[in-house]
Design a protein around this motif. Structure first.
Motif, PDB file in Angstrom:
ATOM      1  N   MET A  46     -10.039  42.237 -26.290  1.00 24.64           N
ATOM      2  CA  MET A  46      -9.108  41.218 -26.778  1.00 24.64           C
ATOM      3  C   MET A  46      -7.785  41.873 -27.154  1.00 24.64           C
ATOM      4  O   MET A  46      -7.752  42.912 -27.805  1.00 24.64           O
ATOM      5  N   GLN A  47      -6.713  41.251 -26.704  1.00 25.88           N
ATOM      6  CA  GLN A  47      -5.376  41.784 -26.991  1.00 25.88           C
ATOM      7  C   GLN A  47      -4.586  40.750 -27.800  1.00 25.88           C
ATOM      8  O   GLN A  47      -4.512  39.580 -27.425  1.00 25.88           O
ATOM      9  N   VAL A  48      -3.998  41.192 -28.909  1.00 28.98           N
ATOM     10  CA  VAL A  48      -3.228  40.304 -29.782  1.00 28.98           C
ATOM     11  C   VAL A  48      -1.797  40.821 -29.873  1.00 28.98           C
ATOM     12  O   VAL A  48      -1.579  42.004 -30.180  1.00 28.98           O
ATOM     13  N   THR A  49      -0.843  39.937 -29.592  1.00 27.90           N
ATOM     14  CA  THR A  49       0.570  40.316 -29.655  1.00 27.90           C
ATOM     15  C   THR A  49       1.310  39.334 -30.563  1.00 27.90           C
ATOM     16  O   THR A  49       1.195  38.112 -30.378  1.00 27.90           O
ATOM     17  N   GLU A  50       2.040  39.852 -31.550  1.00 33.87           N
ATOM     18  CA  GLU A  50       2.843  38.977 -32.413  1.00 33.87           C
ATOM     19  C   GLU A  50       4.102  38.562 -31.654  1.00 33.87           C
ATOM     20  O   GLU A  50       4.883  39.400 -31.219  1.00 33.87           O
ATOM     21  N   LEU A  51       4.280  37.255 -31.532  1.00 37.50           N
ATOM     22  CA  LEU A  51       5.428  36.730 -30.801  1.00 37.50           C
ATOM     23  C   LEU A  51       6.619  36.474 -31.707  1.00 37.50           C
ATOM     24  O   LEU A  51       7.766  36.676 -31.308  1.00 37.50           O
ATOM     25  N   SER A  52       6.353  36.010 -32.927  1.00 36.39           N
ATOM     26  CA  SER A  52       7.460  35.701 -33.844  1.00 36.39           C
ATOM     27  C   SER A  52       6.985  35.723 -35.283  1.00 36.39           C
ATOM     28  O   SER A  52       5.804  35.524 -35.570  1.00 36.39           O
ATOM     29  N   ALA A  53       7.930  35.987 -36.186  1.00 31.31           N
ATOM     30  CA  ALA A  53       7.676  35.940 -37.628  1.00 31.31           C
ATOM     31  C   ALA A  53       8.898  35.309 -38.272  1.00 31.31           C
ATOM     32  O   ALA A  53       9.951  35.944 -38.376  1.00 31.31           O
ATOM     33  N   ASP A  54       8.757  34.049 -38.684  1.00 28.58           N
ATOM     34  CA  ASP A  54       9.875  33.301 -39.250  1.00 28.58           C
ATOM     35  C   ASP A  54       9.475  32.790 -40.625  1.00 28.58           C
ATOM     36  O   ASP A  54       8.762  31.787 -40.739  1.00 28.58           O
ATOM     37  N   GLY A  55       9.921  33.503 -41.668  1.00 28.03           N
ATOM     38  CA  GLY A  55       9.542  33.102 -43.014  1.00 28.03           C
ATOM     39  C   GLY A  55       8.040  33.213 -43.203  1.00 28.03           C
ATOM     40  O   GLY A  55       7.449  34.282 -43.055  1.00 28.03           O
ATOM     41  N   LEU A  56       7.401  32.092 -43.499  1.00 33.99           N
ATOM     42  CA  LEU A  56       5.956  32.071 -43.714  1.00 33.99           C
ATOM     43  C   LEU A  56       5.191  31.687 -42.450  1.00 33.99           C
ATOM     44  O   LEU A  56       3.972  31.544 -42.487  1.00 33.99           O
ATOM     45  N   LYS A  57       5.919  31.539 -41.351  1.00 33.54           N
ATOM     46  CA  LYS A  57       5.275  31.175 -40.091  1.00 33.54           C
ATOM     47  C   LYS A  57       5.153  32.396 -39.181  1.00 33.54           C
ATOM     48  O   LYS A  57       6.073  33.197 -39.067  1.00 33.54           O
ATOM     49  N   ARG A  58       4.001  32.513 -38.535  1.00 34.81           N
ATOM     50  CA  ARG A  58       3.753  33.575 -37.575  1.00 34.81           C
ATOM     51  C   ARG A  58       3.189  32.935 -36.302  1.00 34.81           C
ATOM     52  O   ARG A  58       2.478  31.945 -36.360  1.00 34.81           O
ATOM     53  N   GLU A  59       3.515  33.565 -35.171  1.00 37.29           N
ATOM     54  CA  GLU A  59       2.939  33.110 -33.904  1.00 37.29           C
ATOM     55  C   GLU A  59       2.428  34.322 -33.130  1.00 37.29           C
ATOM     56  O   GLU A  59       3.112  35.350 -33.043  1.00 37.29           O
ATOM     57  N   PHE A  60       1.223  34.205 -32.609  1.00 37.14           N
ATOM     58  CA  PHE A  60       0.592  35.298 -31.874  1.00 37.14           C
ATOM     59  C   PHE A  60       0.136  34.805 -30.500  1.00 37.14           C
ATOM     60  O   PHE A  60      -0.202  33.632 -30.317  1.00 37.14           O
ATOM     61  N   ARG A  61       0.123  35.746 -29.555  1.00 37.95           N
ATOM     62  CA  ARG A  61      -0.460  35.487 -28.249  1.00 37.95           C
ATOM     63  C   ARG A  61      -1.759  36.287 -28.176  1.00 37.95           C
ATOM     64  O   ARG A  61      -1.775  37.493 -28.471  1.00 37.95           O
ATOM     65  N   VAL A  62      -2.821  35.626 -27.796  1.00 39.50           N
ATOM     66  CA  VAL A  62      -4.137  36.252 -27.725  1.00 39.50           C
ATOM     67  C   VAL A  62      -4.626  36.192 -26.281  1.00 39.50           C
ATOM     68  O   VAL A  62      -4.557  35.137 -25.640  1.00 39.50           O
ATOM     69  N   VAL A  63      -5.105  37.318 -25.773  1.00 40.41           N
ATOM     70  CA  VAL A  63      -5.682  37.373 -24.425  1.00 40.41           C
ATOM     71  C   VAL A  63      -7.098  37.930 -24.543  1.00 40.41           C
ATOM     72  O   VAL A  63      -7.305  39.047 -25.044  1.00 40.41           O
ATOM     73  N   VAL A  64      -8.061  37.139 -24.095  1.00 41.22           N
ATOM     74  CA  VAL A  64      -9.456  37.573 -24.068  1.00 41.22           C
ATOM     75  C   VAL A  64      -9.836  37.735 -22.599  1.00 41.22           C
ATOM     76  O   VAL A  64      -9.839  36.755 -21.846  1.00 41.22           O
ATOM     77  N   PRO A  65     -10.134  38.959 -22.144  1.00 38.59           N
ATOM     78  CA  PRO A  65     -10.436  39.189 -20.726  1.00 38.59           C
ATOM     79  C   PRO A  65     -11.619  38.359 -20.241  1.00 38.59           C
ATOM     80  O   PRO A  65     -12.573  38.114 -20.991  1.00 38.59           O
ATOM     81  N   ALA A  66     -11.538  37.955 -18.975  1.00 38.22           N
ATOM     82  CA  ALA A  66     -12.619  37.166 -18.378  1.00 38.22           C
ATOM     83  C   ALA A  66     -13.933  37.931 -18.436  1.00 38.22           C
ATOM     84  O   ALA A  66     -15.007  37.341 -18.649  1.00 38.22           O
ATOM     85  N   ALA A  67     -13.875  39.243 -18.249  1.00 36.94           N
ATOM     86  CA  ALA A  67     -15.098  40.052 -18.271  1.00 36.94           C
ATOM     87  C   ALA A  67     -15.772  39.994 -19.641  1.00 36.94           C
ATOM     88  O   ALA A  67     -17.007  39.953 -19.746  1.00 36.94           O
ATOM     89  N   GLU A  68     -14.967  39.987 -20.707  1.00 35.79           N
ATOM     90  CA  GLU A  68     -15.516  39.894 -22.065  1.00 35.79           C
ATOM     91  C   GLU A  68     -16.185  38.547 -22.286  1.00 35.79           C
ATOM     92  O   GLU A  68     -17.268  38.465 -22.876  1.00 35.79           O
ATOM     93  N   LEU A  69     -15.533  37.468 -21.830  1.00 39.18           N
ATOM     94  CA  LEU A  69     -16.122  36.135 -21.945  1.00 39.18           C
ATOM     95  C   LEU A  69     -17.416  36.050 -21.148  1.00 39.18           C
ATOM     96  O   LEU A  69     -18.417  35.471 -21.600  1.00 39.18           O
ATOM     97  N   ASP A  70     -17.416  36.660 -19.924  1.00 38.48           N
ATOM     98  CA  ASP A  70     -18.600  36.611 -19.069  1.00 38.48           C
ATOM     99  C   ASP A  70     -19.762  37.351 -19.718  1.00 38.48           C
ATOM    100  O   ASP A  70     -20.907  36.882 -19.674  1.00 38.48           O
ATOM    101  N   ALA A  71     -19.481  38.493 -20.346  1.00 36.90           N
ATOM    102  CA  ALA A  71     -20.528  39.264 -21.008  1.00 36.90           C
ATOM    103  C   ALA A  71     -21.142  38.469 -22.168  1.00 36.90           C
ATOM    104  O   ALA A  71     -22.366  38.451 -22.356  1.00 36.90           O
ATOM    105  N   LYS A  72     -20.297  37.806 -22.912  1.00 35.56           N
ATOM    106  CA  LYS A  72     -20.798  36.998 -24.031  1.00 35.56           C
ATOM    107  C   LYS A  72     -21.590  35.800 -23.534  1.00 35.56           C
ATOM    108  O   LYS A  72     -22.604  35.418 -24.131  1.00 35.56           O
ATOM    109  N   ALA A  73     -21.132  35.215 -22.427  1.00 36.34           N
ATOM    110  CA  ALA A  73     -21.865  34.082 -21.853  1.00 36.34           C
ATOM    111  C   ALA A  73     -23.233  34.522 -21.357  1.00 36.34           C
ATOM    112  O   ALA A  73     -24.240  33.827 -21.552  1.00 36.34           O
ATOM    113  N   ASN A  74     -23.291  35.681 -20.709  1.00 45.16           N
ATOM    114  CA  ASN A  74     -24.578  36.184 -20.224  1.00 45.16           C
ATOM    115  C   ASN A  74     -25.524  36.466 -21.379  1.00 45.16           C
ATOM    116  O   ASN A  74     -26.739  36.223 -21.279  1.00 45.16           O
ATOM    117  N   ALA A  75     -24.989  37.008 -22.464  1.00 52.97           N
ATOM    118  CA  ALA A  75     -25.823  37.275 -23.639  1.00 52.97           C
ATOM    119  C   ALA A  75     -26.374  35.968 -24.208  1.00 52.97           C
ATOM    120  O   ALA A  75     -27.537  35.896 -24.616  1.00 52.97           O
TER     121      ALA A  75
END
Length: 452
Positions: free
Chosen positions: A1-30
């Protein structure tokens, strides 16, 4: 999982999150492997269903669950890693394009989304010992006790039938039908209602127009409902009532003595006076505390100035504004009638909303830092007290609160606030000031607007 902060404005924050398909597939198989031992499928012995077969049957639904869980876990990790205290639940924006969604669900693309977070500000608490409060004090005068007992006596005095017209102080039984613009309105009709003329218990102007009526006579009574009338659909409106008088009764004499006290369940007149004196003292103490609390909140507001979470402030403003507009509509008033404009009023109430949110956060921080706790017993007593307000429905009220966490929290919150206020008053410098009854119970516009 990769997390990138996109913006920080006062008390507001925005992040972009990327969860690889392989990670999702592994969790689904489990997850599918866990299901293998529980599902029953024709043609396969229990626990022997191949994961590949399960994936063909349940793969998409399981992956949807995995995606939801992944989003929750990612958001929690962002909050934990950054030490955030959330003002609101994270606002997640998942891909909306159908083709992109299908790619993710089919396991052919990474899950990428943005999450908006609004955090609570860091609050540096002020020096509470620097707060000075003036406590208004009003002793219960003997004349006040006597006046209260006199009012009680007036409400319990006997009446006897009389011939002739209704006079001020008489009681008359009336039946009436109310109309607005010629149309009968709901709740405006009644039969055989006793009215003590001059008691002020009915709509202003109603009782006075009954004077002169004789038993069996009918009269049209015209009134205007008060602007703050409980039924908002009637507040401030004109109405007419066709009133027919029934029995007319004149008040009898009632001696305020030991027998009168016993009729009210007291042992003697002195014990009745003591009970009244105690109730008045309690009322004065409550009014005094309200004054002190407002001074305290003003002082806290002066000690703590910080940016408040925009969404919390907006929600508070909406609640205040909707209430203001509803009251103005009921009274048929405009902002011009109040000597202001809508723009100025919005600015004014925006500041009030921000103050309320700020004070709420400050009180919560003080309570947390000083280990102010609300016990389960205190909440239970509050539930019992609430249930007593609905005779015959006590069990329903009890069940509602015990089964509804949010409703229970609405009872816990004011208890917590009062305990924090008590803690702060103990820390502050409090001086007593004798006041008149008029001063103690006076309310000014500033009090009404800024009370938190």
């Amino acid at each position: 999982m990769q997390v990138t902060e996109l913006s920080a404005d006062g008390l507001k924050r925005e992040f972009r999150v990327v969860v690889p398909a392989a990670e999702l597939d592994a969790k689904a198989n489990a997850r599918l492997a866990e299901l293998k031992d529980r599902v029953r499928i024709n043609g396969f012995r229990p626990g022997k269903v191949p994961v590949a077969h399960l994936k063909r049957l349940y793969g998409k639904s399981v992956l949807a669950e995995v995606i939801e869980q992944a989003v929750t876990e990612a958001n929690s990790k962002i909050v934990e890693d950054n030490g955030f205290k959330l003002a609101m639940q994270p606002k997640v924006e998942l891909p909306q394009d159908e083709a992109a969604v299908n790619e993710i669900v089919d396991g052919k693309a990474d899950l990428a989304y943005t999450v908006g977070i609004e955090v609570l500000p860091a609050i540096e608490l002020g020096d509470f010992s620097s707060i000075s409060l003036e406590k208004p004090v009003l002793e219960v005068a003997e004349s006040e006790v006597d006046e209260t007992i006199e009012r009680i006596a007036q409400g319990n005095r006997p009446y006897a039938p009389k011939d002739g017209a209704v006079e001020n102080g008489d009681r008359v039984t009336v039946s009436f039908v109310g109309t607005m613009d010629g149309e009968v309105f709901e709740g405006g009709s009644a039969e055989n209602i006793p009215v003590a003329v001059g008691s002020g218990s009915f709509i202003p102007g109603f009782e006075e127009q009954l004077i002169g009526l004789k038993q069996g006579e009918t009269r049209t009574v015209n009134v205007t409902f008060p602007p703050n009338y409980a039924a908002a659909n009637l507040a401030g409106k004109d109405a007419s009532f066709e009133v027919t008088a029934g029995q007319v009764e004149a008040p009898g004499e009632l001696a305020i003595d030991g027998e009168f006290a016993k009729s009210l369940g007291q042992e003697s007149l002195e014990s009745l006076k003591e009970q009244v004196r105690a109730r008045l003292a309690q009322e004065h103490a409550g009014a005094s505390r309200n004054k002190v609390k407002r001074q305290l909140l003003d002082a806290l507001d002066g000690l703590h100035q910080f940016e408040v979470p925009p969404t919390l402030a907006a929600q508070e403003f909406d609640g205040i504004w909707n209430s203001v507009r509803a009251e103005m509509d009921a009274q048929k008033k405009t902002f011009e009638d109040e000597g202001t404009t809508e723009e100025a009023a919005r600015a004014d109430y925006t500041k009030i909303a921000e103050r309320r949110v700020r004070l709420g956060l400050v009180l919560a921080e003080i309570g947390e830092k000083n280990n102010v706790q609300v016990s389960d017993d205190e909440v239970t007593r509050a539930v019992v007290e609430r249930a007593r307000q609905f005779p015959g429905q006590e069990q329903q009220v009890w069940d509602y609160y015990r089964q509804n966490a949010q409703a229970l929290a609405s009872l816990r919150a004011p208890i917590f606030e009062e305990k924090v206020v008590d803690f702060l008053i103990d820390q502050a410098k409090v001086t007593e000031k004798p006041v008149s009854k008029e001063e103690l119970y006076a309310e000014d516009e500033a009090d009404e607007k800024t009370a938190a």
